[in-house]
Design a protein around this motif. Structure first.
Motif, PDB file in Angstrom:
ATOM      1  N   CYS A  55       0.811  -1.228   0.000  1.00 44.62           N
ATOM      2  CA  CYS A  55       0.000   0.000   0.000  1.00 44.62           C
ATOM      3  C   CYS A  55       0.838   1.268   0.000  1.00 44.62           C
ATOM      4  O   CYS A  55       0.448   2.270  -0.612  1.00 44.62           O
ATOM      5  N   VAL A  56       1.983   1.257   0.667  1.00 44.91           N
ATOM      6  CA  VAL A  56       2.862   2.424   0.618  1.00 44.91           C
ATOM      7  C   VAL A  56       3.371   2.625  -0.808  1.00 44.91           C
ATOM      8  O   VAL A  56       3.325   3.733  -1.358  1.00 44.91           O
ATOM      9  N   ALA A  57       3.855   1.549  -1.426  1.00 38.38           N
ATOM     10  CA  ALA A  57       4.388   1.643  -2.785  1.00 38.38           C
ATOM     11  C   ALA A  57       3.314   2.089  -3.771  1.00 38.38           C
ATOM     12  O   ALA A  57       3.557   2.943  -4.629  1.00 38.38           O
ATOM     13  N   ALA A  58       2.117   1.521  -3.650  1.00 37.22           N
ATOM     14  CA  ALA A  58       1.033   1.895  -4.570  1.00 37.22           C
ATOM     15  C   ALA A  58       0.656   3.359  -4.399  1.00 37.22           C
ATOM     16  O   ALA A  58       0.420   4.075  -5.391  1.00 37.22           O
ATOM     17  N   SER A  59       0.601   3.828  -3.164  1.00 40.79           N
ATOM     18  CA  SER A  59       0.262   5.228  -2.913  1.00 40.79           C
ATOM     19  C   SER A  59       1.333   6.156  -3.463  1.00 40.79           C
ATOM     20  O   SER A  59       1.030   7.203  -4.052  1.00 40.79           O
ATOM     21  N   ALA A  60       2.595   5.786  -3.281  1.00 38.46           N
ATOM     22  CA  ALA A  60       3.697   6.613  -3.777  1.00 38.46           C
ATOM     23  C   ALA A  60       3.699   6.669  -5.303  1.00 38.46           C
ATOM     24  O   ALA A  60       3.885   7.741  -5.892  1.00 38.46           O
ATOM     25  N   ARG A  61       3.480   5.540  -5.944  1.00 38.10           N
ATOM     26  CA  ARG A  61       3.442   5.535  -7.408  1.00 38.10           C
ATOM     27  C   ARG A  61       2.314   6.420  -7.935  1.00 38.10           C
ATOM     28  O   ARG A  61       2.497   7.181  -8.893  1.00 38.10           O
ATOM     29  N   ASP A  62       1.149   6.334  -7.295  1.00 39.21           N
ATOM     30  CA  ASP A  62       0.024   7.149  -7.750  1.00 39.21           C
ATOM     31  C   ASP A  62       0.256   8.633  -7.480  1.00 39.21           C
ATOM     32  O   ASP A  62      -0.167   9.488  -8.275  1.00 39.21           O
ATOM     33  N   ALA A  63       0.920   8.955  -6.376  1.00 38.33           N
ATOM     34  CA  ALA A  63       1.237  10.358  -6.092  1.00 38.33           C
ATOM     35  C   ALA A  63       2.157  10.923  -7.172  1.00 38.33           C
ATOM     36  O   ALA A  63       1.948  12.029  -7.676  1.00 38.33           O
ATOM     37  N   ALA A  64       3.183  10.147  -7.537  1.00 38.69           N
ATOM     38  CA  ALA A  64       4.104  10.596  -8.580  1.00 38.69           C
ATOM     39  C   ALA A  64       3.390  10.696  -9.925  1.00 38.69           C
ATOM     40  O   ALA A  64       3.610  11.638 -10.692  1.00 38.69           O
ATOM     41  N   ARG A  65       2.524   9.733 -10.212  1.00 37.65           N
ATOM     42  CA  ARG A  65       1.777   9.757 -11.472  1.00 37.65           C
ATOM     43  C   ARG A  65       0.882  10.989 -11.565  1.00 37.65           C
ATOM     44  O   ARG A  65       0.666  11.539 -12.647  1.00 37.65           O
ATOM     45  N   ALA A  66       0.383  11.435 -10.430  1.00 35.77           N
ATOM     46  CA  ALA A  66      -0.482  12.616 -10.398  1.00 35.77           C
ATOM     47  C   ALA A  66       0.307  13.918 -10.489  1.00 35.77           C
ATOM     48  O   ALA A  66      -0.283  14.997 -10.551  1.00 35.77           O
ATOM     49  N   GLY A  67       1.628  13.826 -10.483  1.00 34.24           N
ATOM     50  CA  GLY A  67       2.453  15.009 -10.650  1.00 34.24           C
ATOM     51  C   GLY A  67       3.026  15.601  -9.384  1.00 34.24           C
ATOM     52  O   GLY A  67       3.668  16.652  -9.426  1.00 34.24           O
ATOM     53  N   PHE A  68       2.823  14.932  -8.243  1.00 32.87           N
ATOM     54  CA  PHE A  68       3.402  15.407  -6.992  1.00 32.87           C
ATOM     55  C   PHE A  68       4.833  14.891  -6.860  1.00 32.87           C
ATOM     56  O   PHE A  68       5.101  13.719  -7.147  1.00 32.87           O
ATOM     57  N   ALA A  69       5.749  15.755  -6.439  1.00 36.42           N
ATOM     58  CA  ALA A  69       7.050  15.254  -6.015  1.00 36.42           C
ATOM     59  C   ALA A  69       6.796  14.314  -4.840  1.00 36.42           C
ATOM     60  O   ALA A  69       6.043  14.643  -3.927  1.00 36.42           O
ATOM     61  N   THR A  70       7.396  13.136  -4.867  1.00 33.68           N
ATOM     62  CA  THR A  70       7.021  12.080  -3.920  1.00 33.68           C
ATOM     63  C   THR A  70       8.253  11.471  -3.274  1.00 33.68           C
ATOM     64  O   THR A  70       9.202  11.079  -3.970  1.00 33.68           O
ATOM     65  N   VAL A  71       8.231  11.395  -1.945  1.00 37.61           N
ATOM     66  CA  VAL A  71       9.350  10.843  -1.179  1.00 37.61           C
ATOM     67  C   VAL A  71       8.812   9.813  -0.194  1.00 37.61           C
ATOM     68  O   VAL A  71       7.932  10.133   0.624  1.00 37.61           O
ATOM     69  N   VAL A  72       9.318   8.599  -0.253  1.00 32.74           N
ATOM     70  CA  VAL A  72       8.992   7.571   0.730  1.00 32.74           C
ATOM     71  C   VAL A  72      10.086   7.558   1.784  1.00 32.74           C
ATOM     72  O   VAL A  72      11.276   7.444   1.460  1.00 32.74           O
ATOM     73  N   LEU A  73       9.702   7.691   3.044  1.00 37.55           N
ATOM     74  CA  LEU A  73      10.653   7.669   4.154  1.00 37.55           C
ATOM     75  C   LEU A  73      10.763   6.229   4.635  1.00 37.55           C
ATOM     76  O   LEU A  73       9.934   5.742   5.405  1.00 37.55           O
ATOM     77  N   THR A  74      11.779   5.533   4.164  1.00 44.48           N
ATOM     78  CA  THR A  74      11.828   4.077   4.300  1.00 44.48           C
ATOM     79  C   THR A  74      11.988   3.596   5.737  1.00 44.48           C
ATOM     80  O   THR A  74      11.524   2.512   6.080  1.00 44.48           O
ATOM     81  N   ASP A  75      12.641   4.397   6.582  1.00 42.05           N
ATOM     82  CA  ASP A  75      12.800   3.952   7.972  1.00 42.05           C
ATOM     83  C   ASP A  75      11.516   4.118   8.775  1.00 42.05           C
ATOM     84  O   ASP A  75      11.423   3.618   9.908  1.00 42.05           O
ATOM     85  N   ALA A  76      10.515   4.775   8.196  1.00 39.96           N
ATOM     86  CA  ALA A  76       9.201   4.896   8.831  1.00 39.96           C
ATOM     87  C   ALA A  76       8.181   4.017   8.117  1.00 39.96           C
ATOM     88  O   ALA A  76       6.980   4.289   8.131  1.00 39.96           O
ATOM     89  N   CYS A  77       8.670   2.952   7.487  1.00 44.90           N
ATOM     90  CA  CYS A  77       7.829   1.957   6.806  1.00 44.90           C
ATOM     91  C   CYS A  77       8.301   0.555   7.196  1.00 44.90           C
ATOM     92  O   CYS A  77       9.429   0.376   7.657  1.00 44.90           O
ATOM     93  N   ARG A  78       7.451  -0.409   6.992  1.00 49.17           N
ATOM     94  CA  ARG A  78       7.826  -1.815   7.135  1.00 49.17           C
ATOM     95  C   ARG A  78       7.200  -2.606   5.990  1.00 49.17           C
ATOM     96  O   ARG A  78       6.111  -2.277   5.521  1.00 49.17           O
ATOM     97  N   SER A  79       7.925  -3.665   5.563  1.00 51.42           N
ATOM     98  CA  SER A  79       7.498  -4.473   4.423  1.00 51.42           C
ATOM     99  C   SER A  79       6.913  -5.813   4.852  1.00 51.42           C
ATOM    100  O   SER A  79       7.245  -6.327   5.930  1.00 51.42           O
ATOM    101  N   VAL A  80       6.106  -6.380   3.970  1.00 48.04           N
ATOM    102  CA  VAL A  80       5.625  -7.747   4.153  1.00 48.04           C
ATOM    103  C   VAL A  80       6.686  -8.736   3.687  1.00 48.04           C
ATOM    104  O   VAL A  80       7.028  -9.681   4.390  1.00 48.04           O
ATOM    105  N   ALA A  81       7.228  -8.532   2.489  1.00 46.27           N
ATOM    106  CA  ALA A  81       8.133  -9.520   1.918  1.00 46.27           C
ATOM    107  C   ALA A  81       9.382  -8.909   1.293  1.00 46.27           C
ATOM    108  O   ALA A  81      10.492  -9.363   1.532  1.00 46.27           O
ATOM    109  N   GLN A  82       9.212  -7.874   0.479  1.00 47.42           N
ATOM    110  CA  GLN A  82      10.343  -7.319  -0.255  1.00 47.42           C
ATOM    111  C   GLN A  82      11.281  -6.513   0.639  1.00 47.42           C
ATOM    112  O   GLN A  82      10.848  -5.883   1.599  1.00 47.42           O
TER     113      GLN A  82
END
Length: 287
Positions: free
Chosen positions: A156-183
């Motif tokens: 969900c973080v990745a999908a939200s970030a991709r859509d934000a960038a697609r909409a034209g927003f500069a987009t930054v994912v703060l990776t240390d404030a996220c956790r993954s299921v598998a990747q």
């Protein structure tokens, strides 16, 4: 400086200084996604304090998402989906975690409410059949960049970030404030490069916002967006703490230069003069 070492994708993407032109998207910090929940993500509870500190920064908007599924949602394994039953609407598992700083959250967006369509992104469902209204909300608030945190980084973080960038927003994912299921974080970062999403660390954002800025740093921050209103006002409000602040003439010169920029920006119809801005910025940089 780009957030992840790559060129900024627009606006002021290259700096981690937060202003009212930035938004924070807090993705799916819900009880069922915490360790011990029905779809627990390892370590997800450990990022709550970091997200709370981010929520205190001067973002123009802090928005949170919630999975809010019907009891027979298509994503559930009992219907052949990939996930165990989770975040059923109205249940304790669907609630935002109680330790999250919810007082700072301006809007909560619920997703995955349609029985037969899943929804990972904060912007729209997986079939692109319905939208949450987030894009319009961000534009209405004058947001040009979004920071994304939460769970799960690889869904969900990745999908939200991709859509934000697609909409034209500069987009930054703060990776240390996220956790993954598998990747791994590295794998997700590699995929982000191709879609214009940057990555950075929340601790670096907090470090920049917590410490004093030198005149040179102030000048660099002002120059990036050519002193747009959000930057001028935000920096003038907090950046008058400089190293060697005991140097009164230097401090006064910095204060006077910043105040000159602020008074130039007198209203929504007034265009700041590029050359005048650059001249003041050069004055600040030389202090």
């Amino acid at each position: 400086m780009a957030a992840n070492g790559h060129s900024g994708s627009g606006g002021h993407a290259g700096t981690l200084f937060i202003t009212s032109a930035d938004a924070l998207l807090v993705i799916d910090m819900q009880a069922d996604f915490m360790p011990g929940g029905t779809l627990g993500v390892a370590g997800a509870d450990g990022i709550v304090p970091l997200i709370n500190r981010l929520c205190e920064l001067p973002f123009g908007l802090v928005a949170a998402t919630q999975d809010w599924h019907p009891a027979d949602h298509v994503s559930f394994d009992m219907r052949g989906g990939p996930w165990p039953v989770h975040c059923v609407a109205g249940t304790k598992g669907a609630a935002l975690v109680p330790d999250l700083a919810q007082a700072h959250i301006g809007v909560v967006l619920r997703k995955g409410m349609r029985r037969d369509i899943d929804s990972y992104s904060a912007f729209e469902d997986n079939a692109r059949a319905s939208r949450t209204g987030l894009e319009e909300l961000l534009r209405g608030r004058g947001i040009s960049r979004v920071f994304v945190v939460g769970v799960a980084l690889d869904y969900c973080v990745a999908a939200s970030a991709r859509d934000a960038a697609r909409a034209g927003f500069a987009t930054v994912v703060l990776t240390d404030a996220c956790r993954s299921v598998a990747q791994s974080v590295a794998a997700v970062q590699a995929a982000f490069v191709n879609v214009g999403v940057e990555t950075a660390l929340a601790v670096d954002v907090l470090s920049l916002m917590d410490r004093a800025l030198t005149p040179r740093e102030i000048a660099d921050l002002l120059e990036a967006p050519l002193a747009g209103r959000a930057y001028v006002q935000a920096i003038a409000a907090r950046a008058l703490k400089i190293y060697n602040s005991h140097d009164r003439p230097r401090f006064k010169a910095l204060s006077d230069a910043l105040m000159e920029l602020v008074t130039m920006d007198t209203g929504p119809e007034f265009e700041l003069d590029r050359n005048a801005i650059l001249a003041i910025i050069d004055t600040i940089r030389a202090l």
